[in-house]
Design an enzyme around this catalytic site. Sequence first.
Site, PDB file in Angstrom:
ATOM      1  N   ASP A  68      -0.595  -6.721   0.414  1.00 47.50           N
ATOM      2  CA  ASP A  68       0.497  -6.140   1.185  1.00 47.50           C
ATOM      3  C   ASP A  68       1.823  -6.795   0.768  1.00 47.50           C
ATOM      4  OD1 ASP A  68       2.414  -6.058   3.217  1.00 47.50           O
ATOM      5  OD2 ASP A  68       1.006  -6.193   4.863  1.00 47.50           O
ATOM      6  N   CYS A  80       0.826  -1.213   0.000  1.00 46.39           N
ATOM      7  CA  CYS A  80       0.000   0.000   0.000  1.00 46.39           C
ATOM      8  C   CYS A  80       0.861   1.264   0.000  1.00 46.39           C
ATOM      9  CB  CYS A  80      -0.991   0.007   1.156  1.00 46.39           C
ATOM     10  SG  CYS A  80      -0.277   0.336   2.771  1.00 46.39           S
TER      11      CYS A  80
END
Lengths: 529, 520
Positions: free
Chosen positions: B430, B357
């Site tokens: 992630d 992110c």
Amino acid sequence: MPLQGKAAQKPKTPSTDASPSNPLPATAPTAQPAPAITVAERTQQRTDESRPFEAVRRKSGLAALPDEDRAAWYACHFARSLPAKRTRLPPKFQRELWRAVNDAGLPLRPLPRTYSWGIDRSGQDVGRYPTPRFDERFAKRTRLTELVLQSKAFRERRDRLRSGSAEAGDIITDSDIQEERLRRSEMAKLKSELYGVVPEGGFATDPEWDDVLPLPVEEPEGALATISYPAEYATAISYLRAVMANKEYSARSLRLTETIIDMNPAHYTVWLYRASILLAMALPIPAELAWLNAVALEHLKNYQIWHHRHLLIDQHHPTLASDPAAAAALAASERDFLAQILAHDTKNYHVWSYRSYLVAKLNLFADPAELRAVDVLIDDDVRNNSAWSHRFFLVFSDPAASTPGAHATEHDPAVPQATVDREVAYAQEKIALAPQNQSPWNYLRGVLVKGGRELASVEGFAEGFVTGLEGKSGGKEDVRSTHALDLLAEIYAEKGDRERADLCLRRLGEKWDRIRVGYWEWRRKCLEV
Amino acid sequence: MRQRIKAAKRRARAVFRPRAAKMASNPTNTTTTTITNPGPPEAESEIDEEFVTESITYPRFMIPNLFTGPSPVVDVLETHTSNLQQETVKVCLPFLSAEDEKTKYNIHGVPNLYRKSHITFLRRSIGPMPAGFITADASRPWFLYWALTGLSIMGDDVSDLRQAVVDTARSMQNESGGFGGGGGQRSHLATTYAVVLSLAMVGGEEAFEVIDRRALWKWLSRLKQPDGGFQVCVGGEEDIRGAYTASVVITLLNLPLDLTQESPAYEADGSMNLLSGVPDYVRRCQTYEGGISGQPDSEAHGAYAFCALACLALLDDPRRIIPKYLDLPRLISWLSSRQYAPEAGFSGRTNKLVDGCYSHWVGGCFPLIEACLRPLDDSPPPAGDDATTPNPPRKPRLPPASESLFNREGLIRYILCCCQDQSRRGGLRDKPGKMSDSYHTCYVLSGLSSAQHQWDLTAPAPTLAAGAGDPVWTVLPYVDDGGVQVYEQEDLVRPIHPVYAIPQRSQEGMREYFLGKEGF
């Protein structure tokens, strides 16, 4: 009109009798217990009983019946059709007809040929229940009806009390409420067993919430990202909306927020509402803090908790102004709790943000226990950058030893030089443990700038981690810390030695920290400016 | 036959690894760019004799050893942090080294962007969600924003969702102004930002007219604090997200800047408006590390760095305002430190792990930084209003970056190799081992877009106070001079506005609509 009268007690030969006095079918040869029959079978038997000649008539026609029976059948059949015919018969004829019917002893109204007993909660036809099971179900239904009536009486009494139109004897005591609560839970259980009705959340069945009209959330047709809420959650939210709309601040609304937080602690609206309830009711803050501790430990990732705690301390702190001992006790208990929560995640951002708020609020900058608590975490993991950041805040934002509002990356003349010495030594000691750890390097640089020191004051220290840069001093090039090399580049530039600065940056990009080559190249360009 | 090839591959790897490490420590062999000559492995002559025959048949990918071996400087001391870091490197390396036999790689050892399955994933993410999602009950507008942004970046037309977005947005608006997480929830700046940007992305008058601007303006006034910042909701926390999201909403909707008398920041002499003190608040969030914290006195964090820079860029020309309020050299140093090798993605804080992110939160800072290093065309260096300039202009002007300030190839590799869920589920994540979700899908794609494009500001932007037009951002695909493009041309995604984080066309459409409106 006596339609069955004594006739029912004088059965005709072919009939069977299923009345309670003689539960066995006439055809049953012995007095043994009845074989388990289903409700539907029993119904069929009874239907057959109410149409004694039906089977023969169907099979062989009326003519096959004995005269007497045939006459009885005619009489009954005719009598049954009378109401529909609207014919006025002479009184004498009527008397004769009814006598014949009575003598025949036939049920005037036969049971319907088919009968549906409905289906139960699992979709099974109730007609297929064995009779004992059916009787049990019947008893439950009776019980439920009884409870519904009692509950209705309770609600009516309550409504009368609420609307001020109470009648004599209309009082509701706590034990009444308790009784009603039990009653409703029994009703919910029965409804679930009988009809599969999912019991509603505690609110819908709790007599305490009777007066609240829940406001269910209605999604527009085709709404996006809708969630199929569990019934319990949806009910609780609909009650939340109702009490919020009424601005109700009460013990029950506080309990409601707790229920919802337990299901979804990320629901910020419920936290804000809870805070306003606490304020409006002036509830004791320490009790709330204790409750919050448990919630925080259960929902470690949640961050609404920390803003709530912030609000609580804002509220609580002024009351401690005149009581330093109490303020110290609060600081100590908060510190204990923070240690506990950080043990689960030593870098929890929201916990550390709360901690810096707390330090400023309770003025714990110079509290040795606070600095010690951070030291413990750094000793435990020297790479815990959150702990380093907090230390920087403790040391350089203390209003007693800094300029309020001074920028973090600028010299602050109000910082005592002794503090700078101490912090430089601290950072260097930690760098020695693991030279490639960036946290203490950033800290060291930050301290030097805050203290107005030249970066060159640590030149010798930084050079200790770099040897033989590009074979300059004859030895093999070795870099134990890219951060040292980075700092040396700045130091050399600060001293006007552009060539050495450039060498450091070039070697970083070429070899020691290649991923950042674009940055190192830009730094080299900065030297030319 | 098949078996033998496999064995050869394994053996080749076992021998090449130590060599990669050796290369990393050998100054003459390290290059900062990728290996450019295709075909047989470079420096073949260095390979052990017994090995040559095998290596000729070995299907080698051109992956610089920077991404396949440990970094050259590693400390001995083990702590919780370093153990986690080592574990993460271990998890990422097979992906970065193109070792998965089921995956199709290009010559650079990079797989395609699984565009189709990511589109399916995002489309599904805004459909009905099961009961397990109740913790997302207060974030439903974010699901819209993440999906619409991600779909737009991948070039999927979202106009078919217009009516549904409009209806959903309506159900989230409060009469007292702003949007909550859902019906019956209080208004929150984060959810308001997400709804407003979602409406901008589906576009059209009906979508724009959902927003009750008068009520919104009154509500924003209540959130404005005397220190310049914004609370995120009435009675909620004050942080830099609040400052950024409020500034986006105010500028995009062309709201009046006056404060209502109910505002905590209201001054009878009119000295405060909605945007007063915002840059000072942002400045107070810069930390000694150079990065930006969520609120003053906390730790520097990637997500807040983007909020800070984008917020400033909304208030004035970024080339003027960013160096004026922030210590730019420290900030650049900190941002650059977020990229580690070999993972090559960004971390969010010092000594924290890489996370896809931050491809957006940190990666998205670079277009703004790179823009403010380029000189303002023709115009004299920014004079600033001297008395109030927090950073005195004693410092020399910083030079523009000749090449990219961050390692674009590395970020693209991390995204395409490590962040894609290759199963039928789709979506981005992630890091390997984590589940994909729409938050990561959106921001990883947004980071990919930043890495693939080059933004420029072509005209000086008059300040908002002067009431004139916006800065003109222009964009081109990024071309690395003399370098290689490691991704396939078909995997070039669409650009995304460096400040508003939605397609530029959507931002312009909404802004123009409200600029053309008089009054509410």
